[in-house]
Design an enzyme around this catalytic site. Structure first.
Site, short mmCIF file in Angstrom:
data_model
loop_
_atom_site.label_atom_id
_atom_site.label_comp_id
_atom_site.label_asym_id
_atom_site.label_seq_id
_atom_site.Cartn_x
_atom_site.Cartn_y
_atom_site.Cartn_z
N CYS A 20 0.80 -1.22 0.00
CA CYS A 20 0.00 0.00 0.00
C CYS A 20 0.83 1.27 0.00
O CYS A 20 2.04 1.23 0.14
CB CYS A 20 -0.89 0.03 1.24
SG CYS A 20 -1.81 -1.49 1.49
N GLY A 46 -1.21 0.89 -4.84
CA GLY A 46 -2.43 0.18 -4.49
C GLY A 46 -3.59 0.73 -5.28
O GLY A 46 -3.82 1.94 -5.28
N ASN A 122 1.18 0.45 5.88
CA ASN A 122 1.76 -0.20 4.71
C ASN A 122 2.71 -1.28 5.23
O ASN A 122 3.64 -0.97 5.95
CB ASN A 122 2.54 0.83 3.87
CG ASN A 122 3.40 0.19 2.78
OD1 ASN A 122 4.45 0.70 2.44
ND2 ASN A 122 2.97 -0.93 2.23
N GLY A 123 2.44 -2.50 4.84
CA GLY A 123 3.31 -3.60 5.28
C GLY A 123 2.50 -4.81 5.67
O GLY A 123 1.32 -4.92 5.30
N TYR A 263 11.11 -2.69 -8.52
CA TYR A 263 9.83 -2.61 -9.20
C TYR A 263 8.84 -1.64 -8.57
O TYR A 263 8.17 -0.90 -9.26
CB TYR A 263 9.18 -4.00 -9.24
CG TYR A 263 7.71 -3.99 -9.64
CD1 TYR A 263 7.33 -3.79 -10.96
CD2 TYR A 263 6.71 -4.15 -8.68
CE1 TYR A 263 5.98 -3.75 -11.31
CE2 TYR A 263 5.37 -4.12 -9.03
CZ TYR A 263 5.01 -3.92 -10.35
OH TYR A 263 3.70 -3.88 -10.69
P1 AMP Z 1 4.32 -12.39 -14.43
O1 AMP Z 1 5.71 -12.95 -14.49
O2 AMP Z 1 3.49 -12.70 -15.62
O3 AMP Z 1 3.59 -12.78 -13.17
O4 AMP Z 1 4.43 -10.81 -14.36
C1 AMP Z 1 5.63 -10.16 -14.31
C2 AMP Z 1 5.35 -8.68 -14.37
O5 AMP Z 1 4.66 -8.27 -13.20
C3 AMP Z 1 6.62 -7.88 -14.46
O6 AMP Z 1 6.49 -7.05 -15.59
C4 AMP Z 1 6.66 -7.03 -13.22
O7 AMP Z 1 6.92 -5.71 -13.56
C5 AMP Z 1 5.27 -7.12 -12.63
N1 AMP Z 1 5.28 -7.33 -11.18
C6 AMP Z 1 6.28 -7.72 -10.40
N2 AMP Z 1 5.91 -7.78 -9.11
C7 AMP Z 1 4.62 -7.43 -9.07
C8 AMP Z 1 3.66 -7.28 -8.02
N3 AMP Z 1 3.98 -7.51 -6.76
N4 AMP Z 1 2.41 -6.89 -8.35
C9 AMP Z 1 2.08 -6.65 -9.64
N5 AMP Z 1 2.94 -6.77 -10.66
C10 AMP Z 1 4.20 -7.15 -10.39
#
Ligand code: AMP
Length: 479
Positions: A20, A46, A122-123, A263
């Site tokens: 969050c 979020g 957040n956490g 990320y």
């Molecule tokens: P996938 O391997 O298909 O599950 O999705 C990978 C993509 O999800 C990558 O482009 C990342 O930028 C993105 N990603 C990584 N961690 C998360 C997360 N916690 N929540 C949403 N997207 C994520």
């Protein structure tokens, strides 16, 4: 760890997780409006719901508005006018299956013998289940299913005579990753857990008010000056024009979530004195050194791979182009967890630029691979657009373990990196080559902050995760 893993995965599944963004505005006549803008700037943290609680000294009332969906869809001009007062806190929520629903949207507000207190978290509290069970046995009634609510109960039950002391008392009983903001009738309180898993920064308005936020990109939008990061284990209490600070908790080795740099955080935010953009670009440079490839063009997976791809291109000397275009108007609805919808989502979200790709040896760079679903679709898409070769490069190591400290990662079985080696993943993606940044490379490319949590890449968990039931083994120590 044998025998424990099953229960651990269950724990992952059942509990709504808190990935969050939080904000607190103190002593500003437009507190709710600024909280709204700060939530808007932190929307990436979020997208499933948001809330703002304001305190108005004139009617001595806390006012709350919460909703599900994106920040601008929840707060209209008319709704913001129903949040009067000079103090406000807000929260962006990212929940997963089981955790959706308005009752789980924060901030939470509670009345206690000392007065009213509102909280945004957040956490992830890793011993929340156990504490909740104990509190329920003692008669506590919970309004939500989120872990954060135990903190409010602990604060209400504390015998200490002031809110700051009660907050210390409550936090001393919880474990895990948390950046917390509390609002009382006269104070704004910010706390970072003793490992410092999640970010939290302090900003100041030129005319005297203060703001706390998960990310500094919120300050830029509302015209606040960045003052400093809250330190791991620090509590700041903002009261009147004073900011007092104390370090009431036992300090542990630093474990800032390195995934915030990889990320999660917005690239224009500053964490630990470093702009995320620069750090992520550096990760791309290290990736190029570790996994070189002969190619004609480097393209990012937008937006998550842009900085990493730029670093890769600069280091390798291979030209950078935008070979995939992202539709920014697609909501998160299209990447909801069901796999049928996820597949559809990639096509809706990304489209190749044929001229950039056709006949070329393409390096496609992303920040991470989680399930592998997106990357596979992207490789297919680039091939269909006429690429001669597709080389996938990832700016972080293989994700092998779930996060218990506030980032939404799926269960271990769903993580493609948990049970497949790099060659098996390459085959699954149908890429010509696949290269990940090593853990050593990631650490070397990132600022020296005094310790990182790399549990998702290494399986080494800095804080124990407590099972629901002590007879199941009591504690889980990962790794
Ligand atoms: P996938 O391997 O298909 O599950 O999705 C990978 C993509 O999800 C990558 O482009 C990342 O930028 C993105 N990603 C990584 N961690 C998360 C997360 N916690 N929540 C949403 N997207 C994520």
């Amino acid at each position: 760890m044998s025998g424990c893993e099953f229960t651990l995965e269950e724990l992952r599944h059942d509990k709504p997780r808190e990935e969050c963004g939080v904000v607190g505005v103190f002593n500003h006549p437009e507190a709710a409006n600024l909280a709204y803008l700060s939530l808007y700037a932190q929307q990436h943290r979020g997208q499933e719901g948001a809330g703002i609680v304001s305190y108005n000294a004139e009617d001595d009332e806390f006012h709350t508005i919460k909703g599900q969906g994106l920040v601008p869809d929840i707060f209209s001009h008319a709704k913001l006018q129903k949040l009067p007062g000079n103090f406000a806190i807000g929260h962006n929520r990212y929940s997963t299956a089981g955790g959706a629903g308005l009752k789980n949207v924060q901030p939470l507000v509670a009345k206690s013998a000392l007065g009213t207190i509102a909280m945004a978290h957040n956490g992830n509290l890793t011993n929340a289940d156990l504490l909740r069970e104990q509190l329920e046995e003692q008669g506590a009634i919970f309004q939500s299913s989120i872990d954060s609510e135990v903190l409010l109960h602990l604060i209400a039950r504390s015998r200490e005579k002031s809110f700051p002391r009660r907050i210390i008392d409550a936090i001393a009983q919880v474990k895990g990753g948390f950046s917390l903001i509390f609002l009382t009738e006269d104070s704004l309180v910010g706390v970072r857990d003793p490992h410092g898993f999640r970010p939290l920064s302090l900003g100041r308005f030129l005319d005297g008010g203060y703001v706390l936020a998960s990310e500094t990109c919120a300050f830029d939008l509302i015209g606040a000056e960045f003052e400093r990061d809250i330190r791991p284990g620090e509590m700041v209490v903002i009261n009147g024009s004073e900011v007092s600070s104390c370090m009431p908790f036992q300090i542990h080795e630093g474990a800032f979530c390195i995934f915030e740099y990889v990320y999660f955080s917005r690239v224009d935010s500053k964490i630990g004195g470093n702009t995320v953009w620069t750090v992520r670009k550096n990760q791309g440079r290290f990736l190029a050194r570790e996994t070189p490839v002969e190619a004609d063009v480097v393209i990012p997976v937008p937006d998550s791979g842009v900085a990493t791809a730029m670093g890769f291109a600069e280091e390798s000397g291979i030209p950078y182009e935008m070979g995939l275009i992202r539709n920014h108007y697609v909501g998160r609805t299209f990447i909801e967890p069901q796999s049928s919808i996820r597949h559809f989502g990639v096509k809706i979200k990304l489209n190749p630029v044929r001229e950039v790709i056709e006949g070329k040896r393409v390096v496609v760079v992303d920040d991470s691979i989680v399930r592998g679903t997106t990357s596979r679709k992207i490789v297919e898409m680039i091939r269909r657009a006429g690429a001669r070769e597709v080389h996938m490069r990832i700016g972080s190591p293989k994700i092998i373990s779930p996060c218990f400290y506030g980032i939404d990662t799926p269960t271990r079985e769903e993580l493609i990196g948990s049970s497949n080696n790099v060659e098996e993943i390459r085959q699954h993606l149908t890429a010509d080559t696949l290269g990940y940044l090593s853990e050593e490379g990631l650490l070397a490319a990132s600022p020296k902050l005094g310790g990182y949590c790399t549990a998702c890449f290494s399986g080494n968990y800095p804080v124990n995760v407590v099972f629901d039931k002590p007879e199941q083994g009591g504690l889980f120590q990962g790794g």
